[in-house]
Design an enzyme around this catalytic site. Structure first.
Site, PDB file in Angstrom:
ATOM      1  N   CYS A  22      35.644  43.440  44.848  1.00 41.96           N
ATOM      2  CA  CYS A  22      36.932  42.794  44.575  1.00 41.96           C
ATOM      3  C   CYS A  22      36.838  41.277  44.506  1.00 41.96           C
ATOM      4  O   CYS A  22      37.297  40.654  43.540  1.00 41.96           O
ATOM      5  CB  CYS A  22      37.980  43.224  45.596  1.00 41.96           C
ATOM      6  SG  CYS A  22      37.640  42.772  47.316  1.00 41.96           S
ATOM      7  N   HIS A  55      40.752  42.891  50.879  1.00 41.20           N
ATOM      8  CA  HIS A  55      40.818  43.181  49.444  1.00 41.20           C
ATOM      9  C   HIS A  55      41.607  42.080  48.740  1.00 41.20           C
ATOM     10  O   HIS A  55      42.542  41.519  49.303  1.00 41.20           O
ATOM     11  CB  HIS A  55      41.488  44.539  49.214  1.00 41.20           C
ATOM     12  CG  HIS A  55      41.391  45.042  47.808  1.00 41.20           C
ATOM     13  ND1 HIS A  55      40.187  45.302  47.180  1.00 41.20           N
ATOM     14  CD2 HIS A  55      42.346  45.325  46.899  1.00 41.20           C
ATOM     15  CE1 HIS A  55      40.416  45.736  45.948  1.00 41.20           C
ATOM     16  NE2 HIS A  55      41.724  45.754  45.757  1.00 41.20           N
ATOM     17  N   GLN A  74      42.019  44.911  39.589  1.00 41.37           N
ATOM     18  CA  GLN A  74      41.215  44.965  40.804  1.00 41.37           C
ATOM     19  C   GLN A  74      39.912  45.699  40.562  1.00 41.37           C
ATOM     20  O   GLN A  74      39.795  46.513  39.645  1.00 41.37           O
ATOM     21  CB  GLN A  74      41.995  45.686  41.910  1.00 41.37           C
ATOM     22  CG  GLN A  74      42.246  47.161  41.590  1.00 41.37           C
ATOM     23  CD  GLN A  74      42.735  47.951  42.783  1.00 41.37           C
ATOM     24  OE1 GLN A  74      42.435  47.615  43.932  1.00 41.37           O
ATOM     25  NE2 GLN A  74      43.480  49.015  42.532  1.00 41.37           N
TER      26      GLN A  74
END
Length: 185
Positions: A98, A148, A160
């Site tokens: 990420c 994240h 993402q």
């Protein structure tokens, strides 16, 4: 129970439980997770593969991003990597995690960002989720302990690199709600 596991991000348990339908954008990957006092470790190795029948809530289709967001250079750059596989620690189009995706996209648009989420969250001003614009960053986790990050696309959508066994995709906050957003300086 399975829905709870999807939200908690325990991919291996879903597969072991025989989940027929996994909403890929609805969960995150965590190296160690506790469920009912049992510690589960999910590795990023090749032994974890999602079945081909995985249903992504949002595929890598142009229809998932409105035309107005396509004018944003950050979103245009990020869209180039839709479908690139998730690789833990990945920082190139051969595989991204990420924060590696975020760092790579912004670098190609002329903005240098640190490598990991806990550093990236300090690169701008915290804003309410509903005020996020295309190019802002969404974060999951407590400030200083984020796990994240994704690039906001507008209208509640984001790009993402979600988890092992998956690829860079467009997702929606309706299915995986961030904890806060940052507008970069």
């Amino acid at each position: 129970m399975i829905k709870r596991l999807i939200i908690s991000g325990v991919t291996a348990l879903l597969l072991l439980c025989g989940a027929e339908k996994v909403h890929a954008s609805s969960y995150y990957w965590a190296p160690k997770t506790k469920i009912n006092d049992v510690e589960v470790t999910v590795s990023a190795g090749p032994e974890i593969e999602l079945p081909s029948a995985v249903n992504h809530d949002f595929e890598k289709s142009e229809d998932n991003l409105e035309n107005e967001q396509n004018d944003n250079p950050i979103i245009r750059e990020a869209r180039k990597y839709l479908g690139v596989p998730y690789v833990w620690g990945g920082t190139t189009p051969h595989g991204f995690d990420c924060s590696g995706l975020v760092q790579y996209v912004y670098a190609h648009c002329g903005k240098q960002l640190p490598r990991v989420t806990t550093q990236q969250e300090h690169c701008g001003k915290k804003i309410p989720l509903d005020q996020a614009h295309p190019g802002d960053l969404y974060f999951w986790g407590f400030p200083g302990q984020t796990y994240h990050v994704a690039i906001a696309c507008g209208n509640g959508k984001f790009i993402q690199a979600p988890a092992p066994g998956q690829s860079v995709m467009v997702s929606d906050v309706q299915f995986f709600r961030p904890d806060f957003a940052i507008r970069l300086d």
